[in-house]
Scaffold this motif. Sequence first.
Motif, PDB file in Angstrom:
ATOM      1  N   ASP A  86       0.810  -1.212   0.000  1.00 13.34           N
ATOM      2  CA  ASP A  86       0.000   0.000   0.000  1.00 13.34           C
ATOM      3  C   ASP A  86       0.848   1.269   0.000  1.00 13.34           C
ATOM      4  OD1 ASP A  86       0.915  -0.370   2.549  1.00 13.34           O
ATOM      5  OD2 ASP A  86      -0.956   0.221   3.516  1.00 13.34           O
ATOM      6  N   ASP A  87       2.180   1.139   0.061  1.00 13.56           N
ATOM      7  CA  ASP A  87       3.074   2.286  -0.065  1.00 13.56           C
ATOM      8  C   ASP A  87       3.542   2.481  -1.508  1.00 13.56           C
ATOM      9  OD1 ASP A  87       2.955   2.716   2.637  1.00 13.56           O
ATOM     10  OD2 ASP A  87       4.788   1.608   3.075  1.00 13.56           O
ATOM     11  N   ASP A  88       3.294   1.501  -2.347  1.00 12.83           N
ATOM     12  CA  ASP A  88       3.789   1.521  -3.716  1.00 12.83           C
ATOM     13  C   ASP A  88       2.837   2.317  -4.609  1.00 12.83           C
ATOM     14  OD1 ASP A  88       5.116   0.989  -6.052  1.00 12.83           O
ATOM     15  OD2 ASP A  88       4.440  -1.086  -6.206  1.00 12.83           O
ATOM     16  N   PRO A  89       3.308   3.383  -5.240  1.00 16.79           N
ATOM     17  CA  PRO A  89       2.420   4.200  -6.090  1.00 16.79           C
ATOM     18  C   PRO A  89       1.829   3.414  -7.254  1.00 16.79           C
ATOM     19  CG  PRO A  89       4.513   5.328  -5.725  1.00 16.79           C
ATOM     20  CD  PRO A  89       4.642   3.967  -5.139  1.00 16.79           C
ATOM     21  N   ASP A  90       2.609   2.502  -7.861  1.00 16.27           N
ATOM     22  CA  ASP A  90       2.064   1.699  -8.968  1.00 16.27           C
ATOM     23  C   ASP A  90       0.930   0.800  -8.488  1.00 16.27           C
ATOM     24  OD1 ASP A  90       3.886   2.820 -10.728  1.00 16.27           O
ATOM     25  OD2 ASP A  90       5.398   1.275 -10.301  1.00 16.27           O
ATOM     26  N   PHE A  91       1.101   0.207  -7.317  1.00 13.99           N
ATOM     27  CA  PHE A  91       0.054  -0.641  -6.753  1.00 13.99           C
ATOM     28  C   PHE A  91      -1.210   0.173  -6.495  1.00 13.99           C
ATOM     29  CE2 PHE A  91      -2.169  -2.175  -2.962  1.00 13.99           C
ATOM     30  CZ  PHE A  91      -2.516  -3.457  -3.357  1.00 13.99           C
ATOM     31  N   LEU A  92      -1.052   1.363  -5.957  1.00  8.51           N
ATOM     32  CA  LEU A  92      -2.214   2.204  -5.661  1.00  8.51           C
ATOM     33  C   LEU A  92      -2.928   2.632  -6.940  1.00  8.51           C
ATOM     34  CD1 LEU A  92      -0.727   4.389  -2.805  1.00  8.51           C
ATOM     35  CD2 LEU A  92      -2.343   2.503  -2.581  1.00  8.51           C
ATOM     36  N   GLU A  97      -2.980   0.948  -9.782  1.00 10.57           N
ATOM     37  CA  GLU A  97      -3.663  -0.244 -10.293  1.00 10.57           C
ATOM     38  C   GLU A  97      -4.916  -0.546  -9.477  1.00 10.57           C
ATOM     39  OE1 GLU A  97      -4.500  -3.574 -12.611  1.00 10.57           O
ATOM     40  OE2 GLU A  97      -3.153  -1.896 -12.976  1.00 10.57           O
ATOM     41  N   LEU A  98      -4.840  -0.373  -8.184  1.00 17.34           N
ATOM     42  CA  LEU A  98      -5.995  -0.601  -7.320  1.00 17.34           C
ATOM     43  C   LEU A  98      -7.119   0.381  -7.645  1.00 17.34           C
ATOM     44  CD1 LEU A  98      -6.878  -2.347  -4.896  1.00 17.34           C
ATOM     45  CD2 LEU A  98      -6.024  -0.530  -3.428  1.00 17.34           C
ATOM     46  N   GLU A  99      -6.766   1.632  -7.867  1.00 16.47           N
ATOM     47  CA  GLU A  99      -7.760   2.646  -8.234  1.00 16.47           C
ATOM     48  C   GLU A  99      -8.377   2.327  -9.591  1.00 16.47           C
ATOM     49  OE1 GLU A  99     -10.158   5.890  -7.811  1.00 16.47           O
ATOM     50  OE2 GLU A  99      -8.746   5.118  -6.323  1.00 16.47           O
ATOM     51  N   ARG A 100      -7.546   1.885 -10.543  1.00 20.79           N
ATOM     52  CA  ARG A 100      -8.057   1.539 -11.876  1.00 20.79           C
ATOM     53  C   ARG A 100      -9.042   0.378 -11.784  1.00 20.79           C
ATOM     54  NH1 ARG A 100      -7.399  -2.068 -15.650  1.00 20.79           N
ATOM     55  NH2 ARG A 100      -5.748  -3.180 -14.562  1.00 20.79           N
ATOM     56  N   ARG A 101      -8.692  -0.621 -11.006  1.00 16.22           N
ATOM     57  CA  ARG A 101      -9.591  -1.770 -10.832  1.00 16.22           C
ATOM     58  C   ARG A 101     -10.883  -1.372 -10.127  1.00 16.22           C
ATOM     59  NH1 ARG A 101      -5.681  -6.698  -8.808  1.00 16.22           N
ATOM     60  NH2 ARG A 101      -4.401  -6.806 -10.682  1.00 16.22           N
ATOM     61  N   ALA A 102     -10.764  -0.491  -9.151  1.00 14.89           N
ATOM     62  CA  ALA A 102     -11.954  -0.055  -8.417  1.00 14.89           C
ATOM     63  C   ALA A 102     -12.899   0.698  -9.346  1.00 14.89           C
ATOM     64  CB  ALA A 102     -11.548   0.823  -7.235  1.00 14.89           C
ATOM     65  N   ARG A 103     -12.369   1.536 -10.232  1.00 20.43           N
ATOM     66  CA  ARG A 103     -13.223   2.257 -11.183  1.00 20.43           C
ATOM     67  C   ARG A 103     -13.840   1.297 -12.199  1.00 20.43           C
ATOM     68  NH1 ARG A 103      -9.260   5.855 -13.284  1.00 20.43           N
ATOM     69  NH2 ARG A 103      -8.215   6.395 -11.376  1.00 20.43           N
ATOM     70  N   ARG A 104     -13.062   0.315 -12.632  1.00 14.11           N
ATOM     71  CA  ARG A 104     -13.555  -0.648 -13.616  1.00 14.11           C
ATOM     72  C   ARG A 104     -14.673  -1.511 -13.030  1.00 14.11           C
ATOM     73  NH1 ARG A 104      -9.570  -5.152 -14.948  1.00 14.11           N
ATOM     74  NH2 ARG A 104     -10.514  -5.925 -13.046  1.00 14.11           N
ATOM     75  N   ASP A 105     -14.547  -1.870 -11.761  1.00 14.71           N
ATOM     76  CA  ASP A 105     -15.537  -2.728 -11.120  1.00 14.71           C
ATOM     77  C   ASP A 105     -16.654  -1.934 -10.444  1.00 14.71           C
ATOM     78  OD1 ASP A 105     -13.944  -4.865 -11.861  1.00 14.71           O
ATOM     79  OD2 ASP A 105     -12.915  -4.953  -9.924  1.00 14.71           O
ATOM     80  N   ASP A 106     -16.804  -0.688 -10.815  1.00 17.37           N
ATOM     81  CA  ASP A 106     -17.837   0.192 -10.250  1.00 17.37           C
ATOM     82  C   ASP A 106     -17.704   0.315  -8.742  1.00 17.37           C
ATOM     83  OD1 ASP A 106     -20.225  -1.059 -12.618  1.00 17.37           O
ATOM     84  OD2 ASP A 106     -18.949   0.706 -12.758  1.00 17.37           O
ATOM     85  N   GLY A 107     -16.489   0.436  -8.265  1.00 23.29           N
ATOM     86  CA  GLY A 107     -16.262   0.672  -6.835  1.00 23.29           C
ATOM     87  C   GLY A 107     -16.183  -0.582  -5.992  1.00 23.29           C
TER      88      GLY A 107
END
Length: 73
Positions: A52-58, A60-70
Amino acid sequence: MPYLIVLVIAVVVVVLVMRAAAASGEGRGLPRARPARGRARPARPARPLAPDDDPDFLRELERRARRDDGQVT
């Protein structure tokens, strides 16, 4: 009562003399903090400590959250 006034004046004089000596560099003046002994720690870790400190991980997590409608899985 006169002793109290003399005591207060004496304390003020001592403090002023100590500050003047510290400012001029001639005396030790007020005690200063000593540098810490031992190994110095780096200001920042060389690599992320957790995912959760890794900017790339964050990102990707945000991209997945938007793709899956939150819905984060």
